[in-house]
Design a protein around this motif. Structure first.
Motif, PDB file in Angstrom:
ATOM      1  N   GLU A  61       0.870  -1.182  -0.132  1.00  0.00           N
ATOM      2  CA  GLU A  61       0.144  -0.121   0.218  1.00  0.00           C
ATOM      3  C   GLU A  61       0.677   1.314  -0.049  1.00  0.00           C
ATOM      4  OE1 GLU A  61       0.730  -0.844   4.299  1.00  0.00           O
ATOM      5  OE2 GLU A  61       0.380  -2.037   2.588  1.00  0.00           O
ATOM      6  N   LEU A  62       1.997   1.385   0.062  1.00  0.00           N
ATOM      7  CA  LEU A  62       2.970   2.386   0.249  1.00  0.00           C
ATOM      8  C   LEU A  62       3.626   2.752  -0.984  1.00  0.00           C
ATOM      9  CD1 LEU A  62       5.196   1.601   3.518  1.00  0.00           C
ATOM     10  CD2 LEU A  62       3.121   3.023   3.225  1.00  0.00           C
ATOM     11  N   GLN A  63       3.636   3.989  -1.529  1.00  0.00           N
ATOM     12  CA  GLN A  63       4.140   4.467  -2.706  1.00  0.00           C
ATOM     13  C   GLN A  63       5.756   4.581  -2.417  1.00  0.00           C
ATOM     14  OE1 GLN A  63       3.284   5.159  -5.591  1.00  0.00           O
ATOM     15  NE2 GLN A  63       5.332   6.003  -6.286  1.00  0.00           N
ATOM     16  N   ILE A  64       6.694   3.601  -2.770  1.00  0.00           N
ATOM     17  CA  ILE A  64       7.913   3.491  -2.363  1.00  0.00           C
ATOM     18  C   ILE A  64       8.999   4.031  -3.707  1.00  0.00           C
ATOM     19  CG2 ILE A  64      10.153   2.048  -1.588  1.00  0.00           C
ATOM     20  CD1 ILE A  64       7.734   0.234  -0.524  1.00  0.00           C
ATOM     21  N   ILE A  65       9.732   4.860  -3.441  1.00  0.00           N
ATOM     22  CA  ILE A  65      10.487   5.363  -4.633  1.00  0.00           C
ATOM     23  C   ILE A  65      11.881   5.334  -4.280  1.00  0.00           C
ATOM     24  CG2 ILE A  65       8.984   7.187  -5.608  1.00  0.00           C
ATOM     25  CD1 ILE A  65      10.245   9.307  -3.994  1.00  0.00           C
ATOM     26  N   LEU A  66      12.857   5.026  -5.271  1.00  0.00           N
ATOM     27  CA  LEU A  66      14.246   4.896  -5.147  1.00  0.00           C
ATOM     28  C   LEU A  66      15.081   6.076  -5.889  1.00  0.00           C
ATOM     29  CD1 LEU A  66      16.986   3.318  -4.342  1.00  0.00           C
ATOM     30  CD2 LEU A  66      16.484   2.369  -6.696  1.00  0.00           C
ATOM     31  N   LEU A  67      15.760   6.954  -5.162  1.00  0.00           N
ATOM     32  CA  LEU A  67      16.522   7.662  -5.784  1.00  0.00           C
ATOM     33  C   LEU A  67      17.846   7.121  -6.442  1.00  0.00           C
ATOM     34  CD1 LEU A  67      16.964  10.930  -6.856  1.00  0.00           C
ATOM     35  CD2 LEU A  67      18.096  11.093  -4.760  1.00  0.00           C
ATOM     36  N   PRO A  68      18.024   6.807  -7.761  1.00  0.00           N
ATOM     37  CA  PRO A  68      19.252   6.162  -8.081  1.00  0.00           C
ATOM     38  C   PRO A  68      20.485   6.707  -8.087  1.00  0.00           C
ATOM     39  CG  PRO A  68      18.007   6.662  -9.955  1.00  0.00           C
ATOM     40  CD  PRO A  68      17.071   7.254  -8.783  1.00  0.00           C
ATOM     41  N   ASP A  69      21.406   5.880  -7.773  1.00  0.00           N
ATOM     42  CA  ASP A  69      22.789   6.464  -7.869  1.00  0.00           C
ATOM     43  C   ASP A  69      23.234   6.728  -9.295  1.00  0.00           C
ATOM     44  OD1 ASP A  69      25.469   7.129  -6.663  1.00  0.00           O
ATOM     45  OD2 ASP A  69      26.032   5.216  -7.238  1.00  0.00           O
ATOM     46  N   TRP A  70      24.085   7.752  -9.560  1.00  0.00           N
ATOM     47  CA  TRP A  70      24.868   8.186 -10.969  1.00  0.00           C
ATOM     48  C   TRP A  70      25.363   7.289 -11.249  1.00  0.00           C
ATOM     49  CZ3 TRP A  70      22.498  11.886 -13.189  1.00  0.00           C
ATOM     50  CH2 TRP A  70      22.170  13.128 -12.640  1.00  0.00           C
ATOM     51  N   GLU A  71      26.035   6.367 -10.704  1.00  0.00           N
ATOM     52  CA  GLU A  71      26.728   5.105 -11.481  1.00  0.00           C
ATOM     53  C   GLU A  71      28.084   5.717 -12.170  1.00  0.00           C
ATOM     54  OE1 GLU A  71      23.912   2.637 -13.725  1.00  0.00           O
ATOM     55  OE2 GLU A  71      22.987   2.328 -11.878  1.00  0.00           O
ATOM     56  N   THR A  72      28.488   6.976 -11.820  1.00  0.00           N
ATOM     57  CA  THR A  72      29.896   7.324 -12.260  1.00  0.00           C
ATOM     58  C   THR A  72      30.584   7.910 -11.223  1.00  0.00           C
ATOM     59  OG1 THR A  72      28.703   9.520 -12.738  1.00  0.00           O
ATOM     60  CG2 THR A  72      28.681   8.137 -14.580  1.00  0.00           C
ATOM     61  N   LEU A  73      32.038   8.219 -11.287  1.00  0.00           N
ATOM     62  CA  LEU A  73      32.659   8.830 -10.408  1.00  0.00           C
ATOM     63  C   LEU A  73      32.619  10.216 -10.671  1.00  0.00           C
ATOM     64  CD1 LEU A  73      35.698   6.440 -10.752  1.00  0.00           C
ATOM     65  CD2 LEU A  73      34.057   6.314  -8.998  1.00  0.00           C
ATOM     66  N   PRO A  74      32.884  11.011  -9.609  1.00  0.00           N
ATOM     67  CA  PRO A  74      32.857  12.581  -9.713  1.00  0.00           C
ATOM     68  C   PRO A  74      33.493  13.027 -10.770  1.00  0.00           C
ATOM     69  CG  PRO A  74      33.045  11.843  -7.345  1.00  0.00           C
ATOM     70  CD  PRO A  74      33.397  10.515  -8.218  1.00  0.00           C
ATOM     71  N   TYR A  75      34.730  12.502 -11.054  1.00  0.00           N
ATOM     72  CA  TYR A  75      35.717  13.303 -12.048  1.00  0.00           C
ATOM     73  C   TYR A  75      35.394  12.602 -13.536  1.00  0.00           C
ATOM     74  CZ  TYR A  75      37.001  15.928  -8.234  1.00  0.00           C
ATOM     75  OH  TYR A  75      36.696  16.758  -6.832  1.00  0.00           O
ATOM     76  N   ASP A  76      34.527  11.688 -13.542  1.00  0.00           N
ATOM     77  CA  ASP A  76      34.486  10.935 -15.033  1.00  0.00           C
ATOM     78  C   ASP A  76      34.132  11.804 -16.011  1.00  0.00           C
ATOM     79  OD1 ASP A  76      35.092   8.465 -13.862  1.00  0.00           O
ATOM     80  OD2 ASP A  76      32.885   7.642 -14.087  1.00  0.00           O
ATOM     81  N   SER A  77      34.770  11.651 -17.256  1.00  0.00           N
ATOM     82  CA  SER A  77      34.484  12.671 -18.345  1.00  0.00           C
ATOM     83  C   SER A  77      33.284  12.262 -19.146  1.00  0.00           C
ATOM     84  CB  SER A  77      35.783  12.473 -19.229  1.00  0.00           C
ATOM     85  OG  SER A  77      36.063  11.170 -19.840  1.00  0.00           O
TER      86      SER A  77
END
Length: 167
Positions: A61-77
């Motif tokens: 009955e709950l509305q469950i959401i997921l904030l997905p990860d970027w799946e990249t590193l902070p300094y990826d080009s």
């Protein structure tokens, strides 16, 4: 095992004994019966996805959401995949409009800066089948969202108006 009730005060903490396997999701689903909206921080992206799926099983009955990860590193080009960006924007839209009961977020994702709510409001829109939307309004919204108006669509992020057909 007797589970404690969540304290109604914002910021209150509830301590649970160590729970194995899906017992943590069952305990959270039991605790979530009265407190909404709620943010759950997970250790990893895999743990967040597991929690989201198990919570949906134990508390449908709950509305469950997921904030997905970027799946990249902070300094990826390179940029994250476009589907991932769209999913994150949709989740952030739901969060800014309180259209959820539980948000599950990996800790690494929570450490990144998020755009202001005004940016989310100005750069997201949803189209529904059968909804009436003036062509000029749609053209402005697509341009504001970063889509490029072209004469022929050949790649994602482009749109084209040809009479009554929109690509």
């Amino acid at each position: 095992m007797q589970l404690p009730h969540l304290a109604p005060a914002p910021g209150a903490r509830t301590r649970l004994p160590f729970l194995q396997d899906c017992a943590d999701a069952l305990a959270l689903a039991t605790l979530l019966r009265g407190a909404r909206p709620l943010l759950i921080l997970a250790e990893t992206a895999q743990e967040a996805e597991r929690l989201r799926m198990e919570l949906a099983f134990f508390a449908p009955e709950l509305q469950i959401i997921l904030l997905p990860d970027w799946e990249t590193l902070p300094y990826d080009s390179f940029s994250p995949h476009q589907d991932l960006i769209s999913e994150r924007l949709a989740t952030l839209y739901q969060i800014t409009h309180a259209a959820f009961d539980v948000a599950v977020v990996p800790v690494t994702t929570a450490l990144y800066r998020l755009p202001p709510a005004s940016f989310i409001a100005g750069h997201t829109f949803f189209l529904k089948q059968g909804a009436a939307l003036p062509a000029e309004t749609l053209r402005r919204q697509l341009s504001l969202a970063g889509y490029t108006h072209v004469t022929q669509v050949v790649s994602p992020g482009e749109f084209c108006f040809r009479g009554g057909v929109i690509d």
